[in-house]
Scaffold this active site. Structure first.
Site, PDB file in Angstrom:
ATOM      1  CB  CYS A   1      -2.477  26.336 -27.747  1.00  0.00           C
ATOM      2  SG  CYS A   1      -0.840  27.051 -27.814  1.00  0.00           S
TER       3      CYS A   1
ATOM      4  CD  GLU B   1      -5.668  29.550 -29.339  1.00  0.00           C
ATOM      5  OE1 GLU B   1      -5.103  28.784 -28.528  1.00  0.00           O
ATOM      6  OE2 GLU B   1      -5.385  30.752 -29.443  1.00  0.00           O
TER       7      GLU B   1
END
Ligand code: THU
Length: 130
Positions: A57, A59
């Site tokens: 991901c 993040e």
């Protein structure tokens, strides 16, 4: 908002990072940008894989790039995606390792204003060993 306030800086950095997303399977490009306590901005994008579960991901990529650059304390996060989306549960747990619960998270779409939440809003009860 001013050009150098955290929301403006992180929104621009997250949208820019999303352009580098490698998302041929979901076609859902995500960019994330963290503001370090020292004022540095650390960005990441999602990187998918033919073995879907290996997808990384945006993040967590932003966070691990920051840690590798020597930054471990953060004051804000922006996530840019085709529509406003919060960090997934796995990313929340990793963010909780380094970020304060009241840290603002700006959920950003390609255009328009951000939705502002806190890490506590999206992840009220992080796991901790003690
Ligand atoms: N994704 C992120 O990068 N961050 C999130 O918070 C949610 C999901 C990515 C993973 C995958 O590449 C795509 O979005 C669709 O799930």
């Amino acid at each position: 908002m001013t050009p150098d306030d955290p929301e403006t800086r992180l929104t621009a950095a997250a949208r820019e990072a999303a352009k580098a997303a490698y998302a041929p399977y979901s076609k859902f490009a995500v960019g994330a940008a963290l503001l370090g306590e020292d004022g540095t901005v650390h960005a990441g994008c999602n990187v998918e894989n033919a073995s879907y579960g290996l997808t990384l991901c945006a993040e967590r990529n932003a966070l691990t790039a920051a840690v590798a650059a020597g930054c471990r304390r953060f004051t804000a996060l922006a996530v840019a995606a085709p529509r406003p989306v919060p960090p997934c549960g796995a990313c929340c747990q990793v963010l909780a390792e380094f970020c304060p619960p009241d840290m603002p998270i700006f959920l950003v779409a390609p255009t328009g204003p951000a939705t502002r939440l806190s890490l506590r809003d999206v992840f009220p009860q992080p796991f901790a060993l003690s």
